[in-house]
Design an enzyme around this catalytic site. Structure first.
Site, PDB file in Angstrom:
ATOM      1  N   CYS A  43       0.824  -1.210   0.000  1.00  0.00           N
ATOM      2  CA  CYS A  43       0.000   0.000   0.000  1.00  0.00           C
ATOM      3  C   CYS A  43       0.858   1.261   0.000  1.00  0.00           C
ATOM      4  O   CYS A  43       0.682   2.146  -0.830  1.00  0.00           O
ATOM      5  CB  CYS A  43      -0.933  -0.026   1.218  1.00  0.00           C
ATOM      6  SG  CYS A  43      -1.788   1.524   1.462  1.00  0.00           S
ATOM      7  N   CYS A  48      -1.334   1.673  -3.218  1.00  0.00           N
ATOM      8  CA  CYS A  48      -2.352   2.722  -3.031  1.00  0.00           C
ATOM      9  C   CYS A  48      -1.780   4.137  -2.943  1.00  0.00           C
ATOM     10  O   CYS A  48      -2.274   5.051  -3.608  1.00  0.00           O
ATOM     11  CB  CYS A  48      -3.142   2.481  -1.746  1.00  0.00           C
ATOM     12  SG  CYS A  48      -3.465   0.772  -1.375  1.00  0.00           S
ATOM     13  N   LYS A  51       0.285   5.346  -6.102  1.00  0.00           N
ATOM     14  CA  LYS A  51      -0.706   5.364  -7.193  1.00  0.00           C
ATOM     15  C   LYS A  51      -1.630   6.569  -7.065  1.00  0.00           C
ATOM     16  O   LYS A  51      -1.882   7.277  -8.037  1.00  0.00           O
ATOM     17  CB  LYS A  51      -1.487   4.037  -7.165  1.00  0.00           C
ATOM     18  CG  LYS A  51      -2.581   3.849  -8.181  1.00  0.00           C
ATOM     19  CD  LYS A  51      -3.937   4.409  -7.838  1.00  0.00           C
ATOM     20  CE  LYS A  51      -4.490   4.049  -6.507  1.00  0.00           C
ATOM     21  NZ  LYS A  51      -4.999   2.696  -6.370  1.00  0.00           N
ATOM     22  N   TYR A 179      -8.672  -3.677 -11.566  1.00  0.00           N
ATOM     23  CA  TYR A 179      -8.374  -2.443 -10.835  1.00  0.00           C
ATOM     24  C   TYR A 179      -7.103  -1.754 -11.360  1.00  0.00           C
ATOM     25  O   TYR A 179      -7.119  -0.579 -11.694  1.00  0.00           O
ATOM     26  CB  TYR A 179      -8.078  -2.776  -9.373  1.00  0.00           C
ATOM     27  CG  TYR A 179      -9.227  -2.967  -8.443  1.00  0.00           C
ATOM     28  CD1 TYR A 179      -9.567  -1.989  -7.535  1.00  0.00           C
ATOM     29  CD2 TYR A 179      -9.934  -4.167  -8.417  1.00  0.00           C
ATOM     30  CE1 TYR A 179     -10.593  -2.167  -6.618  1.00  0.00           C
ATOM     31  CE2 TYR A 179     -10.959  -4.362  -7.503  1.00  0.00           C
ATOM     32  CZ  TYR A 179     -11.281  -3.356  -6.610  1.00  0.00           C
ATOM     33  OH  TYR A 179     -12.289  -3.538  -5.705  1.00  0.00           O
ATOM     34  N   GLU A 183      -6.885   1.723 -13.473  1.00  0.00           N
ATOM     35  CA  GLU A 183      -6.341   2.904 -12.796  1.00  0.00           C
ATOM     36  C   GLU A 183      -5.120   3.461 -13.533  1.00  0.00           C
ATOM     37  O   GLU A 183      -5.024   4.673 -13.776  1.00  0.00           O
ATOM     38  CB  GLU A 183      -5.962   2.557 -11.348  1.00  0.00           C
ATOM     39  CG  GLU A 183      -7.180   2.273 -10.491  1.00  0.00           C
ATOM     40  CD  GLU A 183      -6.858   1.998  -9.032  1.00  0.00           C
ATOM     41  OE1 GLU A 183      -7.772   2.129  -8.203  1.00  0.00           O
ATOM     42  OE2 GLU A 183      -5.710   1.639  -8.694  1.00  0.00           O
ATOM     43  N   HIS A 438     -27.108  21.284  -1.717  1.00  0.00           N
ATOM     44  CA  HIS A 438     -27.182  21.811  -3.072  1.00  0.00           C
ATOM     45  C   HIS A 438     -26.199  22.961  -3.278  1.00  0.00           C
ATOM     46  O   HIS A 438     -26.040  23.776  -2.380  1.00  0.00           O
ATOM     47  CB  HIS A 438     -28.615  22.313  -3.324  1.00  0.00           C
ATOM     48  CG  HIS A 438     -28.851  22.728  -4.729  1.00  0.00           C
ATOM     49  ND1 HIS A 438     -28.889  21.819  -5.767  1.00  0.00           N
ATOM     50  CD2 HIS A 438     -29.030  23.955  -5.268  1.00  0.00           C
ATOM     51  CE1 HIS A 438     -29.101  22.490  -6.897  1.00  0.00           C
ATOM     52  NE2 HIS A 438     -29.185  23.769  -6.625  1.00  0.00           N
ATOM     53  N   GLU A 443     -25.948  15.115  -3.885  1.00  0.00           N
ATOM     54  CA  GLU A 443     -27.371  15.318  -3.576  1.00  0.00           C
ATOM     55  C   GLU A 443     -28.265  14.392  -4.396  1.00  0.00           C
ATOM     56  O   GLU A 443     -29.379  14.066  -3.987  1.00  0.00           O
ATOM     57  CB  GLU A 443     -27.784  16.774  -3.792  1.00  0.00           C
ATOM     58  CG  GLU A 443     -27.779  17.230  -5.227  1.00  0.00           C
ATOM     59  CD  GLU A 443     -28.244  18.686  -5.377  1.00  0.00           C
ATOM     60  OE1 GLU A 443     -29.312  19.015  -4.869  1.00  0.00           O
ATOM     61  OE2 GLU A 443     -27.513  19.486  -6.004  1.00  0.00           O
TER      62      GLU A 443
HETATM   63  P1  NDP Z   1      -7.688  -7.901 -10.907  1.00  0.00           P
HETATM   64  O1  NDP Z   1      -8.030  -9.288 -10.524  1.00  0.00           O
HETATM   65  O2  NDP Z   1      -8.552  -6.785 -10.519  1.00  0.00           O
HETATM   66  O3  NDP Z   1      -7.499  -7.835 -12.483  1.00  0.00           O
HETATM   67  C1  NDP Z   1      -6.703  -8.755 -13.171  1.00  0.00           C
HETATM   68  C2  NDP Z   1      -7.024  -8.620 -14.655  1.00  0.00           C
HETATM   69  O4  NDP Z   1      -6.146  -9.436 -15.401  1.00  0.00           O
HETATM   70  C3  NDP Z   1      -8.434  -9.071 -14.978  1.00  0.00           C
HETATM   71  O5  NDP Z   1      -8.961  -8.191 -15.929  1.00  0.00           O
HETATM   72  C4  NDP Z   1      -8.207 -10.452 -15.552  1.00  0.00           C
HETATM   73  O6  NDP Z   1      -9.189 -10.877 -16.444  1.00  0.00           O
HETATM   74  C5  NDP Z   1      -6.902 -10.253 -16.287  1.00  0.00           C
HETATM   75  N1  NDP Z   1      -6.162 -11.486 -16.501  1.00  0.00           N
HETATM   76  C6  NDP Z   1      -5.898 -12.459 -15.594  1.00  0.00           C
HETATM   77  N2  NDP Z   1      -5.182 -13.436 -16.144  1.00  0.00           N
HETATM   78  C7  NDP Z   1      -4.983 -13.099 -17.436  1.00  0.00           C
HETATM   79  C8  NDP Z   1      -4.319 -13.730 -18.518  1.00  0.00           C
HETATM   80  N3  NDP Z   1      -3.718 -14.901 -18.385  1.00  0.00           N
HETATM   81  N4  NDP Z   1      -4.324 -13.089 -19.708  1.00  0.00           N
HETATM   82  C9  NDP Z   1      -4.953 -11.900 -19.852  1.00  0.00           C
HETATM   83  N5  NDP Z   1      -5.587 -11.256 -18.859  1.00  0.00           N
HETATM   84  C10 NDP Z   1      -5.597 -11.854 -17.650  1.00  0.00           C
HETATM   85  O7  NDP Z   1      -6.203  -7.720 -10.373  1.00  0.00           O
HETATM   86  P2  NDP Z   1      -5.315  -6.408 -10.174  1.00  0.00           P
HETATM   87  O8  NDP Z   1      -3.923  -6.911 -10.224  1.00  0.00           O
HETATM   88  O9  NDP Z   1      -5.747  -5.316 -11.042  1.00  0.00           O
HETATM   89  O10 NDP Z   1      -5.639  -6.022  -8.675  1.00  0.00           O
HETATM   90  C11 NDP Z   1      -5.450  -7.018  -7.649  1.00  0.00           C
HETATM   91  C12 NDP Z   1      -6.267  -6.682  -6.451  1.00  0.00           C
HETATM   92  O11 NDP Z   1      -5.657  -5.608  -5.772  1.00  0.00           O
HETATM   93  C13 NDP Z   1      -7.681  -6.201  -6.763  1.00  0.00           C
HETATM   94  O12 NDP Z   1      -8.560  -7.263  -6.932  1.00  0.00           O
HETATM   95  C14 NDP Z   1      -7.986  -5.367  -5.554  1.00  0.00           C
HETATM   96  O13 NDP Z   1      -8.448  -6.217  -4.543  1.00  0.00           O
HETATM   97  C15 NDP Z   1      -6.626  -4.806  -5.170  1.00  0.00           C
HETATM   98  N6  NDP Z   1      -6.493  -3.403  -5.650  1.00  0.00           N
HETATM   99  C16 NDP Z   1      -7.321  -2.469  -5.134  1.00  0.00           C
HETATM  100  C17 NDP Z   1      -7.236  -1.168  -5.553  1.00  0.00           C
HETATM  101  C18 NDP Z   1      -8.180  -0.161  -4.978  1.00  0.00           C
HETATM  102  O14 NDP Z   1      -8.767  -0.439  -3.935  1.00  0.00           O
HETATM  103  N7  NDP Z   1      -8.373   0.982  -5.617  1.00  0.00           N
HETATM  104  C19 NDP Z   1      -6.260  -0.736  -6.557  1.00  0.00           C
HETATM  105  C20 NDP Z   1      -5.448  -1.812  -7.047  1.00  0.00           C
HETATM  106  C21 NDP Z   1      -5.560  -3.089  -6.600  1.00  0.00           C
HETATM  107  P3  NDP Z   1     -10.577 -11.501 -15.936  1.00  0.00           P
HETATM  108  O15 NDP Z   1     -11.324 -10.365 -15.317  1.00  0.00           O
HETATM  109  O16 NDP Z   1     -11.204 -11.990 -17.184  1.00  0.00           O
HETATM  110  O17 NDP Z   1     -10.225 -12.577 -14.970  1.00  0.00           O
END
Ligand code: NDP
Length: 460
Positions: A43, A48, A51, A179, A183, A438, A443
């Site tokens: 984080c 976080c 970022k 995510y 982002e 407002h 709102e």
């Molecule tokens: P996510 O699970 O959110 O996203 C991973 C992405 O990669 C998905 O779109 C997934 O597709 C795709 N993917 C997975 N495997 C493959 C593959 N072999 N080929 C192509 N695409 C693939 O993971 P992140 O790493 O973005 O984030 C991890 C976690 O970290 C989040 O779930 C969240 O809990 C936390 N996080 C929170 C944030 C916040 O609170 N603002 C910010 C960043 C991270 P598919 O969807 O089809 O599986």
């Protein structure tokens, strides 16, 4: 009773580990903490915090442009990435220092090296070779970015690398629709890169409400991001003209940098878990019960290494619950329902409770759905096309609010407040009794009308 070196040994000084270590030390426990990298964890060091600074950085660029509509003339504007990068790193260093100080001031001993488990009560430090015994062990080592094993994947970067770039890429390809992909697409597009985001599915942010997913697609496009759906990379080749990524549909995309934002995995490799009787799931996550206790009764695990809800505040709450359970004779299971969270696209997404698809799976048609979409006042003079989307889902005749979904300016801030209302099981009537503030975006949430078309087909 055995005489241990420590009452509690924590492996990993991230959000969860530091909170547990500090609280135990404040209770007078002898606490050791091991951290192989910078205290603060994902984080603070590579997630976080840096970022969000980058999101702010990108937003300033947009604000300068939008300010013209409000009469401001800003000539010769330019962006200097090293200034932002180094300022972020300085702040990260400061915060990381605070994390170590918090531990040490409260009497915990911080060992700045990797620790592994020798047995259920013994840890070994990798560099010094020292071993320590502990009555209780907490594993809070988090997760790390995962990339598919494609030919040429070594030419790509992961999110950890983005905070240290020498220069910004002119052309950036981002793989993933989650995510991190969403982002950073928003950040780099805002900082001036040409961004293509390629996702294997048909809508970004898998698992979110379908209408939110569509709204986020619009957000990305409005930020100049080119979206490619239903496509997966098969290889990345390095050429004199940059990186060429080939996809399974035969397309090729050229870029200076390819970000693999394809998920994160718990960092359980080579931790010695098998020596201590700690079981992991197939995906590498440590198996825990509702009290965060592993399959070894004196060993606990919190945060991303358990792959429950991978968010910093959740890791902290799990750590607090673990301290209550172990040291205060107050068995506490952290309640993972209705956790409000935000995705910091630009503008952001704020979500709490169930998506419409999930609500329909659980409650069938016993729902009322309220939505609205509008262009916020600020964006009109700014000539900014970004819009707001709001959705409230209620259940039963009493209309208890079970899901709120926001896309638009300040959604990350608004959803924190909404989270209180959902946790308190307030009803739509409670929302409506609340007078509007407002003129604000927020709102709208107290004046919503039921959605006209009953989109019963929405499932996500
Ligand atoms: P996510 O699970 O959110 O996203 C991973 C992405 O990669 C998905 O779109 C997934 O597709 C795709 N993917 C997975 N495997 C493959 C593959 N072999 N080929 C192509 N695409 C693939 O993971 P992140 O790493 O973005 O984030 C991890 C976690 O970290 C989040 O779930 C969240 O809990 C936390 N996080 C929170 C944030 C916040 O609170 N603002 C910010 C960043 C991270 P598919 O969807 O089809 O599986």
């Amino acid at each position: 009773m055995a005489d241990y070196d420590y009452d509690l040994f924590v492996i990993g000084a991230g959000s969860g580990g530091v909170r547990a270590g500090r609280l135990a030390a404040q209770l007078g426990k002898r606490v050791g903490v091991a951290e192989q990298s910078m205290p603060g964890g994902t984080c603070v060091v590579r997630g976080c915090v840096p970022k969000k600074f980058m999101v702010y950085g990108a937003d300033y660029g947009a604000a300068i442009k939008h300010a013209e509509g409000y009469g401001w003339k800003a000539d010769n504007v330019r962006f200097e990435w090293p200034v932002l990068r180094d300022a972020i790193q300085n702040e990260v260093n400061r915060l990381s220092g605070i994390y170590s100080t918090i531990l040490e001031k409260n009497g915990a001993v911080l060992h700045r090296e990797r620790a592994t488990l020798v047995d259920a009560h013994t840890v070994k430090l990798q560099d010094s070779g020292k071993t320590f015994t502990a009555e209780t062990i907490l594993i809070a080592v988090g997760g790390s970015p995962w990339s598919p094993d494609l030919p040429g994947v070594e030419h790509t970067v992961v999110s950890d690398d983005l905070f240290h770039l020498e220069t910004l890429p002119k052309r950036m390809l981002i793989i993933g629709g989650g995510y991190i992909a969403c982002e950073f697409a928003g950040v780099f597009a805002g900082l001036g890169s040409q961004v293509i985001q390629a996702y294997r599915g048909g809508r970004l942010l898998n698992g979110f409400d379908a209408e939110v997913r569509d709204a986020v697609g619009d957000v990305q496009r409005n930020n100049g991001i080119e979206l490619r759906f239903n496509t997966s990379p098969t290889r990345v080749s390095k050429t004199d003209g940059g990186l060429i990524t080939t996809f399974d549909d035969g397309t090729k995309i050229g870029a200076d940098m390819v970000l693999m934002a394809t998920g994160r995995r718990p960092m359980t490799d080579s931790l010695g878990l098998e020596n201590a009787g700690v079981t992991v799931e197939e995906n590498g996550a440590i198996k825990v019960d509702e009290y965060s206790r592993t399959t070894q009764s004196n060993i606990f695990a919190v945060g991303d290494v358990t792959n429950r809800v991978n968010l910093t505040p959740v890791a902290i709450r799990e750590a607090v619950a673990m301290i209550e359970t172990v040291y205060k004779d107050n068995p506490t299971a952290y309640d993972h329902d209705d956790i409000a969270s935000a995705v910091f696209t630009r503008p952001a997404v704020g979500v709490c409770g169930l998506s419409e698809g999930e609500a329909r799976r659980r409650y069938g048609d016993d729902l009322t759905v309220y939505t609205t979409g509008f262009r916020p006042m600020k964006n009109i003079l700014a000539d900014d096309p970004q819009r707001c989307f709001m959705k409230v889902i209620t259940k039963g005749e009493e209309e208890t609010v079970i899901g709120v979904h926001l896309v638009g300016d300040e959604s990350g801030e608004m959803i924190q407040m909404i989270g209180i209302a959902i946790k308190a099981k307030l009803t739509k009537a409670d929302f409506d009794r609340t007078c509007a503030v407002h003129p604000t975006i927020a709102e709208e949430i107290v004046t919503l009308k039921p959605r006209e078309i009953n989109k019963t087909t929405i499932v996500t």
